[in-house]
Design a protein around this motif. Structure first.
Motif, PDB file in Angstrom:
ATOM      1  N   TYR A 106      33.487  70.294  36.727  1.00  0.00           N
ATOM      2  CA  TYR A 106      33.360  69.723  35.377  1.00  0.00           C
ATOM      3  C   TYR A 106      34.734  69.700  34.711  1.00  0.00           C
ATOM      4  CZ  TYR A 106      31.103  68.853  30.812  1.00  0.00           C
ATOM      5  OH  TYR A 106      30.690  68.315  29.605  1.00  0.00           O
ATOM      6  N   ALA A 117      29.487  75.303  30.900  1.00  0.00           N
ATOM      7  CA  ALA A 117      30.543  74.350  31.227  1.00  0.00           C
ATOM      8  C   ALA A 117      31.801  75.051  31.719  1.00  0.00           C
ATOM      9  CB  ALA A 117      30.862  73.480  30.016  1.00  0.00           C
ATOM     10  N   GLN A 177      33.589  74.242  35.217  1.00  0.00           N
ATOM     11  CA  GLN A 177      35.003  73.858  35.270  1.00  0.00           C
ATOM     12  C   GLN A 177      35.779  74.781  36.212  1.00  0.00           C
ATOM     13  OE1 GLN A 177      36.912  73.104  31.479  1.00  0.00           O
ATOM     14  NE2 GLN A 177      38.936  73.569  32.305  1.00  0.00           N
ATOM     15  N   ARG A 197      30.534  67.493  25.109  1.00  0.00           N
ATOM     16  CA  ARG A 197      31.969  67.615  25.331  1.00  0.00           C
ATOM     17  C   ARG A 197      32.675  66.266  25.418  1.00  0.00           C
ATOM     18  NH1 ARG A 197      34.767  70.880  30.424  1.00  0.00           N
ATOM     19  NH2 ARG A 197      36.744  71.356  29.402  1.00  0.00           N
TER      20      ARG A 197
END
Length: 456
Positions: A173, A164, A168, A389
């Motif tokens: 993300y 993740a 990001q 998340r």
């Protein structure tokens, strides 16, 4: 208007807690913000810096001259000085980076300055200005967070990388609404502060690890108290940092979503990843049978050492045929899939009747070409999708509580089976870009941990 000026205007002047105020940057040895018309001479700014570092005892005894006025010391310590004269008062507050000086009159509440100036504390954090490759990452000085209602401030010793974080960084993300935009979904460290409304479970200095929605790759992070777990006594911060996101994800997939049962066969893709290595051990703990895929013999060997019953190299063999052969044609009951689109046909080939296929990532994309639904229907199989998340606070607290009760004790010495996080490597925060490169190239076996500076 910069953040320092906004603090003076909004937190101190408009609320009429003080009359005038200025902020001095200690390192630069000059005033960097002040209220309108409140000019602090350079020699006064230097004298205030000198007071805290060299002259505090003398100020306690003899008072202080500021802007040609004498003030008698009422109270002083290494962080704040309260002074008065017949016309009013003076308060001086020091942090690691700044000194705030403010005048006040009778009836005002200058003690608010202490709380206000704490908001100016800085920390180091992994940062990027625009989405892109690992080369965009650097370490930046940012504002230190402060715990809100029901939150705990954690001084981070170590964090760990997750896919993740890479997504990001590429702009694919974004963090959930209200979450920190700093990278890092897990951290380990010690409790450094408690926000209002905390229920008393944690105290200053407790060694904890935390599930996060963001913010872990920094010197400090704020965490809802229900997201914290105690670190076992015989575990280091670096080891503990490898647990929260990976192990809670695997635990959630197996128990909250997949409802794994004793004796079931579980196919785990990316078996040598952080989630994969956690899932292997959790499947064993549930008395089920872990089967894995990985891309190198070295990774397959690591999964065998972690407890995998068998593993297959997806690069040079058809894992679905191998799984069917291993299970004598019956297939697997549960699939943990972080790959997605390119695996759909092989997944269905080796999924048993009434099997469950859980998708929690899309490393190969989400596009499917073929008659997926007919194949799924013919096996009465089900597809579940899951992300951690973006789950709500109550769900995460319930997950952390269940993991703490059912799994965490098995990380302590003397238990059987003994669970252990697998570490691939440890990088200092300053080498965050290299750590991202290693994960992006799929070179890691287990978790990549990011260690915070020792002086944090």
């Amino acid at each position: 208007m910069n953040q320092l000026q906004a603090l003076l205007n909004d937190s101190l002047i408009r609320t009429k807690h003080v009359e005038n105020a200025a902020i001095i940057n200690i390192k630069e040895r000059k005033v960097c913000a002040s209220t309108f018309g409140f000019n602090v001479p350079p020699e006064n700014a230097l004298n205030l810096i000198y007071t805290f570092y060299e002259n505090l005892l003398q100020v306690r005894r003899g008072g202080l001259y500021f802007k040609e006025k004498y003030y008698k010391c009422v109270r002083a310590d290494e962080h704040s000085i309260y002074l008065q004269n017949p016309d009013g008062g003076l308060i001086v507050v020091k942090t690691k980076t700044f000194i705030l000086v403010a005048t006040y009159r009778v009836g005002m509440y200058p003690s608010v300055c202490v709380e206000a100036v704490e908001k100016l504390e800085k920390m180091l954090a992994a940062y990027f200005d625009c989405p892109g490759g690992p080369e965009n990452l650097y370490v930046k000085e940012v504002m230190k967070p402060h715990p809100g209602e029901g939150e705990v401030l954690v001084k981070v010793s170590a964090s760990a990388l997750n896919r993740a974080d890479l997504l990001q960084r590429r702009g694919k993300y974004p963090p959930p609404k209200g979450a920190s935009d700093i990278l890092g979904l897990e951290a380990a460290g010690s409790v450094a502060g408690l926000g209002p409304g905390c229920k008393g479970r944690w105290k200053i200095g407790d060694a904890v690890m935390a599930l996060l929605s963001g913010g872990g790759q920094a010197e400090y992070v704020t965490v809802p108290e229900g997201y914290l777990m105690a670190i076992p006594n015989d575990m280091t911060f670096i080891q503990a940092a490898a647990i929260p996101e990976a192990w809670l994800t695997a635990f959630q997939l197996l128990h909250f979503v997949g409802k794994v049962q004793k004796g079931e066969r579980v196919l785990i893709h990316a078996g040598a990843s952080g989630v994969g290595m956690a899932a292997i051990q959790l499947v064993r703990l549930a008395k089920a049978i872990p089967i894995v895929t990985a891309g190198t013999q070295e990774k397959l060997k690591a999964t065998t050492n972690a407890g995998a019953a068998v593993g297959f190299n997806y690069k040079n063999e058809d894992f679905s045929e191998k799984v069917l052969a291993f299970t004598q044609g019956s297939g697997v009951d549960l699939i943990l899939d972080c790959v997605g689109g390119s695996y759909w046909e092989k997944n269905l080939n080796c999924l048993s009747t009434d099997g469950r296929w859980i998708i929690y990532g899309l490393l190969s994309g989400g596009e499917v070409h073929g008659d997926l639904l007919a194949r799924l229907l013919s096996k009465r199989a089900s597809i579940h999708t899951s992300l951690l998340r973006s789950r709500d606070k109550e769900y995460k607290e319930r997950l952390v509580k269940a993991f703490t009760e059912d799994v965490l004790p098995y990380f302590s010495g003397g238990t059987s089976p003994r669970l252990q996080p697998l570490l691939d490597s440890v990088y200092p925060l300053q080498e965050i870009a290299e750590a991202h490169r290693i994960m992006e190239e799929n070179k890691n076996i287990g978790k990549i941990v990011i260690e915070m500076p020792a002086s944090s």
